[in-house]
Scaffold this active site. Structure first.
Site, PDB file in Angstrom:
ATOM      1  N   LYS A  27      12.247  33.979  37.773  1.00  0.00           N
ATOM      2  CA  LYS A  27      13.681  33.305  37.714  1.00  0.00           C
ATOM      3  C   LYS A  27      14.489  34.183  36.960  1.00  0.00           C
ATOM      4  O   LYS A  27      15.682  34.215  36.930  1.00  0.00           O
ATOM      5  CB  LYS A  27      13.445  32.071  36.836  1.00  0.00           C
ATOM      6  CG  LYS A  27      13.075  32.032  35.428  1.00  0.00           C
ATOM      7  CD  LYS A  27      13.112  30.380  34.993  1.00  0.00           C
ATOM      8  CE  LYS A  27      12.423  30.802  33.426  1.00  0.00           C
ATOM      9  NZ  LYS A  27      13.292  31.284  32.598  1.00  0.00           N
ATOM     10  N   ASN A  65      19.349  36.253  30.849  1.00  0.00           N
ATOM     11  CA  ASN A  65      19.521  37.157  31.952  1.00  0.00           C
ATOM     12  C   ASN A  65      20.708  37.069  32.604  1.00  0.00           C
ATOM     13  O   ASN A  65      21.255  37.689  33.053  1.00  0.00           O
ATOM     14  CB  ASN A  65      18.145  36.822  32.603  1.00  0.00           C
ATOM     15  CG  ASN A  65      16.925  37.393  31.974  1.00  0.00           C
ATOM     16  OD1 ASN A  65      16.851  38.707  31.949  1.00  0.00           O
ATOM     17  ND2 ASN A  65      16.181  36.428  31.162  1.00  0.00           N
TER      18      ASN A  65
END
EC number: 1.1.1.8
Length: 467
Positions: free
Chosen positions: A284, A347
């Protein structure tokens, strides 16, 4: 150090009832661990990033008032200075929260923040963590924590160790910890929060997850090492936003730990499928970087983001089916964890800043105020692993064998952008707007065929039974 103070939403009788429940849960886990009266349960956090610090703070709030029965401490490296700009921001955070301001004045700690703001004193990350401030999350004050800067002192007698390190640091630090545990008779329980992987290509291509790194480095059996993950934004969880997570691993400890960790606002379930959850935890982060790029490049287009979501989740499913014969479906907390990371994780933030030109790749993957952007190393690891011809799969249209990475166009694009650096960030859009691309449902259907399974990727001969 006590638990959370009473206040709105924490009436006195509720606080008393909650304390009784906490003590009962603590006593139950102590019995299962064989702890004697007078010997406290020792919990040690290793690594003080945002999630590692919040996780330890949650345990401190829940069990810290039971000082004779539980001790919580956290290790972080010493010597990290807080720059003046951050010290000034920290001062503003303190003065905006009356409860924090009063606590620091009572502890005779307020003056040092005044001096740091003026530039008359240098604060250090371990110092402010003792006062309840994580350097990667200064806007969210935590409870005060017992901070240890000597790793051996932190872990040598711990019953439960919480790995809050980035996956890129896990092997090195736990290698050192393993030397301290050589004389231990009973191995500790380890809960890993790390999300990332390494790839090993010799003698055969295989994936190495943080729980495997820890077991290899310390000799602690895998049945004592668990992974905890879920749709968790650290600051929101500490501010008591309702959240859930799963603790995954062998039967021996996951159910007792799920019960011990569960709180009214933080529900913890348990699951035996360690590999799917741990690998998805790393995947992910890979695809969150791309999500941030797409959001920035399309001015937050909901349509573009949903197209990206459909394509990237199909790649994630495809990859997990290479690793496990019958992996858990991408549903529930697994899907939610992916969604929240694509929506708001560090991220995704990093990908957004790259695409906007506000960050550059030359700045590295350790960003001030955010910590390590673990998706960067994970892009490299997954790409290297899945580009090996020895793992070849049948391409449905070309009718020939190809490396698995050829079925993952987004992963390929991210590798060109982040690792090879021979494509600009906007090339991610080409990967999701290819008119010749087939329906992501077809990739999922291919993945669900058992012929895709490559047990060697986890270092197992075909036919091994899952733990």
């Amino acid at each position: 150090m006590g638990g959370a103070a009473e206040g709105p939403g924490h009436p006195a009788n509720g606080h008393v009832n909650g304390a009784a429940v906490a003590e009962e849960k603590l006593d139950e886990l102590r019995r299962q661990l064989g702890k004697a009266d007078g010997d406290p349960l020792r919990i040690a956090g290793v690594g003080a990033g945002a999630w590692g610090s919040v996780f330890c703070a949650l345990l401190q709030d829940a069990y810290g008032h039971l000082r004779d029965k539980a001790q919580v401490r956290i290790w972080r490296r010493p010597g990290r200075a807080v720059d003046r700009a951050t010290a000034g921001h920290l001062f503003d955070v303190i003065n905006a929260r009356e409860d924090v301001l009063r606590r620091l004045i009572r502890r005779c700690a307020y003056l040092k923040y005044v001096e740091a703001r003026l530039g008359d004193r240098t604060l250090y990350a371990d110092e402010i963590l003792r006062d309840g401030f994580c350097l990667n999350m200064v806007d969210t004050p935590l409870c005060p924590l017992k901070v240890v800067t000597n790793l051996q002192e932190a872990v040598w007698d711990a019953d439960i160790v919480v790995n809050g390190l980035p996956s890129t640091d896990t092997r090195e630090v736990f290698g050192e910890i393993g030397r301290y545990w050589k004389e231990r008779i009973n191995p500790p329980i380890i809960i890993s929060l790390a999300k990332g992987i390494e790839a090993s290509l010799d003698p055969l291509p295989r994936i190495i997850t943080p729980t495997q790194m820890i077991s290899n480095a310390t000799g602690v059996p895998l049945e004592n090492i668990l992974y905890l993950g879920g749709p968790n934004i650290a600051s929101e969880i500490y501010n008591k936003e309702y959240a859930n997570a799963r603790i995954c691993g062998a039967d021996k400890w996951r159910k007792p730990l799920a019960k011990f960790l569960r709180q009214p606002h933080f529900i913890v379930w348990d699951n035996s499928d360690l590999i799917t959850h741990e690998v998805m935890g790393g995947l992910k982060n890979v695809y969150a970087i791309g999500a941030g790029m797409v959001a920035a490049l399309t001015n937050e287009s909901a349509t573009s983001k949903s197209v990206y979501f459909a394509l990237c989740t199909s790649e994630m499913i495809y990859i997990t089916h290479l690793l496990e014969e019958e992996p858990e479906k991408l549903a529930g907390p697994l899907l939610a964890d992916t969604y929240v990371t694509l929506l708001k994780g560090r991220n995704a933030w990093y990908g957004h800043k790259l695409a906007k030109g506000e960050l550059t790749l030359e700045m590295g993957d350790s960003i001030k105020g955010k910590g390590t952007i673990q998706g960067v190393s994970a892009v490299d690891a997954f790409y290297e692993l899945l580009s090996q011809d020895s793992l070849s799969v049948m391409h449905p249209e070309a009718n020939r064998s190809v490396a698995p990475v050829e079925m993952c166009p987004i992963l390929k694009a991210l590798h060109r952008i982040l690792i090879k650096r021979d494509r600009p960030a906007d090339s991610i859009l080409q990967a999701i707007r290819d008119e010749t691309m087939y329906d992501p449902r077809e990739r999922i259907e291919m993945a669900q065929g058992h012929s895709l399974y490559r047990p060697s990727l986890l270092g197992q001969p075909k036919g091994d039974v899952k733990a």
